[in-house]
Design an enzyme around this catalytic site. Structure first.
Site, mmCIF file in Angstrom:
data_model
loop_
_atom_site.group_PDB
_atom_site.id
_atom_site.type_symbol
_atom_site.label_atom_id
_atom_site.label_comp_id
_atom_site.label_asym_id
_atom_site.label_seq_id
_atom_site.Cartn_x
_atom_site.Cartn_y
_atom_site.Cartn_z
ATOM 1 N N ARG A 17 42.320 44.189 32.916
ATOM 2 C CA ARG A 17 42.042 43.194 31.867
ATOM 3 C C ARG A 17 41.798 43.866 30.518
ATOM 4 O O ARG A 17 42.164 43.330 29.466
ATOM 5 C CB ARG A 17 40.854 42.332 32.282
ATOM 6 C CG ARG A 17 41.175 41.416 33.468
ATOM 7 C CD ARG A 17 39.917 40.892 34.121
ATOM 8 N NE ARG A 17 39.101 40.129 33.193
ATOM 9 C CZ ARG A 17 37.823 39.829 33.428
ATOM 10 N NH1 ARG A 17 37.231 40.222 34.550
ATOM 11 N NH2 ARG A 17 37.149 39.131 32.541
ATOM 12 N N ASP A 49 37.137 40.682 40.722
ATOM 13 C CA ASP A 49 36.023 40.046 40.023
ATOM 14 C C ASP A 49 36.096 38.529 40.125
ATOM 15 O O ASP A 49 37.069 37.965 40.617
ATOM 16 C CB ASP A 49 36.035 40.461 38.540
ATOM 17 C CG ASP A 49 35.664 41.921 38.344
ATOM 18 O OD1 ASP A 49 34.960 42.477 39.209
ATOM 19 O OD2 ASP A 49 36.085 42.503 37.322
ATOM 20 N N ARG A 106 37.758 45.416 45.119
ATOM 21 C CA ARG A 106 36.842 44.339 44.762
ATOM 22 C C ARG A 106 37.390 43.591 43.551
ATOM 23 O O ARG A 106 37.368 44.113 42.439
ATOM 24 C CB ARG A 106 35.462 44.897 44.423
ATOM 25 C CG ARG A 106 34.832 45.722 45.528
ATOM 26 C CD ARG A 106 33.536 46.342 45.026
ATOM 27 N NE ARG A 106 32.915 47.195 46.028
ATOM 28 C CZ ARG A 106 31.795 47.890 45.815
ATOM 29 N NH1 ARG A 106 31.222 47.843 44.618
ATOM 30 N NH2 ARG A 106 31.292 48.648 46.779
#
Length: 249
Positions: free
Chosen positions: A194, A47, A45
Site C-alpha cells: 500500500r 490487514d 498476515r
C-alpha cells in the site's frame, strides 16, 4: 489448505482480542469439524479490509482424524464457514512444512477504478484522475531486485530484516477498464504494498520525477514515501511453495 476470503468484514487475518478475524472464523470451523482444538498458521498476515484470492494455511491433524475424504472435508468445512471465506483444497504435506516460512514468493494486486461503481465499494479504490501509467511503470524498475525496503514499512514493526527481493512490479489495464498494480516478491514488510502504490501515485498524479522513487528507497525513511492507499483495493493473489502445485481452482 488453500483458502480465499473477502476481507471487508474482518480486522485482518490474525486472531486478536475484541475484533473478528479470518483466522478466528477458520479455527472455529475446523474445531467443530475435527472435534478438537486446531490452530492454523497462515502464509502471511493481511490487514483489516485486505482480501485474499489465494492464501495457504497449515494445521496439524492425523489422517485418521479427518474421517472424511478430502473433497467431503472441504465441502463440510465450507458449510461451516461464513459466506465470505472459502476453502478450496486440502493438501497433505511433510510434518515440518510451514505455511509462512516455506513460501518462496507472494504476489499482490492493487485495484483502482475511475468511475463511481457501487459494486466496487469494498473491492477497488475510486480515483478521480487517471495517473500517467507509463511513467509509473518506468519508476517501477527501481523496485526490482534485492534491497532494503524499510521506507515502505509500517513503523515499529518487529522484523529481523527489511531486505526483500522484488521480481515483478508493474501497472496494467484490465479488460474491464480499471487499473491494477501487480507485484511479486519473496517476502513483504507490513503495509509495504500500500505504501509502494501511494508512492507511485505521487509520480503518476503529482508530477514527481521518476527518480523520486529511488530517493525514497535510498532514504530508508517511511516519512519520505507516499501515503498508504486504502486497504480495500488490495488482494493477496498467489503464494508459491516448492512442494505444492499451484493449480488454478
Amino acid at each position: 489448505m488453500e483458502i480465499a476470503y473477502d476481507g471487508s468484514a474482518y480486522h485482518g487475518w490474525q486472531v486478536q482480542l475484541n475484533a473478528v478475524s479470518v483466522q478466528e472464523k477458520l479455527n472455529q470451523a475446523l474445531n467443530t469439524l475435527l472435534r478438537k482444538d486446531v490452530e492454523t498458521i497462515g502464509a502471511g498476515r493481511t490487514d483489516t479490509g485486505v482480501h485474499a484470492k489465494q492464501l495457504f494455511v497449515h494445521f496439524d491433524t492425523s489422517r485418521e482424524g479427518l474421517v472424511l475424504d478430502d473433497k467431503k472435508f472441504i465441502h463440510s468445512l465450507n458449510s461451516l464457514l461464513p459466506v465470505d471465506i472459502a476453502a478450496y483444497r486440502l493438501i497433505e504435506v511433510h510434518p515440518d512444512a510451514h505455511a509462512r516460512f516455506d513460501a518462496t514468493s507472494r504476489s499482490y494486486e492493487y485495484h483502482v477504478h475511475f468511475k463511481k461503481d457501487p459494486f466496487k465499494v469494498n473491492s477497488s479504490w475510486l480515483l478521480r484522475d487517471i495517473p500517467e501509467v507509463e511513467k509509473m511503470n518506468r519508476a517501477c524498475e527501481f523496485l526490482l531486485g534485492t534491497q532494503d525496503f524499510g521506507c515502505f514499512s509500517k513503523a515499529h514493526t518487529q522484523v529481523f530484516t527489511n531486505i526483500c527481493t522484488i521480481a515483478r512490479a508493474e501497472w496494467k489495464w484490465s479488460e474491464e477498464g480499471y487499473l491494477v498494480f501487480h507485484i511479486t516478491a519473496d517476502r513483504f514488510l507490513r503495509n509495504m504494498v500500500r505504501a509502494i502504490v501511494g508512492t507511485l501515485l505521487e509520480i503518476g498524479l503529482k508530477n514527481k520525477d521518476i527518480g523520486y522513487l529511488k530517493e525514497v528507497i535510498d532514504s530508508k525513511n517511511r516519512s519520505k514515501a507516499g501515503a498508504s492507499v486504502p486497504a480495500h483495493g488490495l488482494y493477496l493473489t498467489k503464494v508459491v511453495y516448492p512442494y505444492i502445485s499451484n493449480l488454478k481452482k
